[in-house]
Design a protein around this motif. Structure first.
Motif, PDB file in Angstrom:
ATOM      1  N   ASN A 176      -6.200  -1.037  -2.287  1.00 16.04           N
ATOM      2  CA  ASN A 176      -5.232  -0.129  -1.666  1.00 16.04           C
ATOM      3  C   ASN A 176      -3.812  -0.328  -2.176  1.00 16.04           C
ATOM      4  OD1 ASN A 176      -5.182  -2.647  -0.462  1.00 16.04           O
ATOM      5  ND2 ASN A 176      -4.572  -1.869   1.561  1.00 16.04           N
ATOM      6  N   ASP A 179       0.843  -1.193   0.000  1.00 12.79           N
ATOM      7  CA  ASP A 179       0.000   0.000   0.000  1.00 12.79           C
ATOM      8  C   ASP A 179       0.882   1.248   0.000  1.00 12.79           C
ATOM      9  OD1 ASP A 179       0.932   0.390   2.599  1.00 12.79           O
ATOM     10  OD2 ASP A 179      -0.920  -0.293   3.548  1.00 12.79           O
ATOM     11  N   ILE A 192       0.701  -6.290   1.128  1.00 13.59           N
ATOM     12  CA  ILE A 192      -0.703  -6.687   0.974  1.00 13.59           C
ATOM     13  C   ILE A 192      -0.792  -8.138   0.538  1.00 13.59           C
ATOM     14  CG2 ILE A 192      -2.891  -6.192  -0.155  1.00 13.59           C
ATOM     15  CD1 ILE A 192      -1.857  -3.360  -0.722  1.00 13.59           C
TER      16      ILE A 192
END
Length: 299
Positions: free
Chosen positions: A270, A238, A244
């Motif tokens: 994101n 992100d 992530i």
């Protein structure tokens, strides 16, 4: 040699071919940089000569001969081929050979039976390639007399890209700060070589470059792979650089150019940046020499 098919961003290629965006050139191949060793002789010989390439007919049965570039390259309808001939004692023909995977489709004459010198440019969008073409090979013919010659300053294959959209262009000829895991990584003048540690059947190398998420984009990888396959994975972060997840972009590639579209991947909402992780899989003595990786955005 295994070649993967490429899927073209249709509107992007159309925009480039028609000049909708200001472009710079991504050079996919330069004969001047590659040198004489990349040519495979048919009935013509290719040798270095004073900074150029001297292509000479050597056909005992006729007055024409050919040589072709060993590598194949992804076909981009928006691409351009440039030929710079310094002089010729006969005539020459430049062909682009169209392939789908390993299957030869057709030969397209870009320059045909000519003695023109200087720089010539050929837009692939103006040629008639089979619709299923995914790779190209380049062949030069010389003829018109015994031992006819053409002195070639350069033969280039370039892809115009939007200005500022080249996100990564790595050739791995120097130390990169890569992080191997169950693998060994050795940079060199012909690319980074990846092998497995011990009796492992797979291992990875994380490249240090942090790349912003593209709006659309492509990833291209040029590799020489033995007894295995290479996967290029996106390690996603992100905006705070917190991890992530990871997603495969190019999967189980063999030798040659492999490509993947990045805009069709399902990105986490994101996701803002990514790093590339290369996975080598196969038997313990497999290897991969990664000659080049390019990531292109298209604003």
């Amino acid at each position: 040699m295994k070649r993967r098919s490429i899927v073209i961003l249709a509107m992007w290629v159309l925009a480039l071919a028609t000049g909708w965006v200001h472009a710079e050139d991504l050079v996919l191949f330069s004969a001047a940089q590659a040198g004489a060793d990349i040519w495979i002789w048919g009935k013509a010989r290719v040798k270095a000569s004073g900074g150029a390439l001297l292509v000479t007919e050597r056909n005992p049965e006729a007055d024409y001969g050919d040589a072709h570039v060993a590598d194949r390259f992804p076909y981009f309808a928006g691409g351009r081929v440039e030929l710079d001939v310094a002089e010729t004692t006969g005539r020459y023909t430049l062909q682009a050979l169209a392939f789908r995977g390993e299957d030869y489709l057709e030969s397209i004459d870009l320059a045909r039976d000519t003695d023109v010198t200087g720089v010539q440019s050929f837009n692939l969008a103006q040629q008639t390639f089979p619709a299923e073409t995914d790779h190209l090979m380049f062949k030069l013919w010389v003829g018109g007399g015994e031992a006819a010659q053409a002195t070639v300053n350069d033969l280039r294959y370039v892809l115009p890209i939007a200005e500022g959209s080249l996100l990564l262009d790595k050739r791995f000829d120097t130390a990169t700060g890569a992080e191997p895991d169950h693998a060994r990584w050795v940079p060199g003048p012909d690319g980074g070589t990846m092998t497995l540690s011990g009796d492992q059947e797979y291992g990875s190398v994380l490249l240090p470059d942090v790349i912003r998420k593209p709006r659309q984009g492509l990833i291209l990888m040029d590799a020489v792979v033995s007894n295995g396959t290479v996967t290029a994975q996106l390690v996603m972060f992100d905006s705070n650089r917190d991890y992530i997840e990871s997603k495969d972009a190019i999967e189980r590639a063999g030798s040659g150019f492999s490509t993947a579209r990045l805009d069709t991947m399902v990105w986490p909402a994101n996701a803002a940046h990514f790093q590339l992780k290369l996975w080598l899989a196969g038997n313990p003595d497999c290897s991969a020499r990664i000659r080049r990786i390019v990531v292109v955005d298209q604003p």
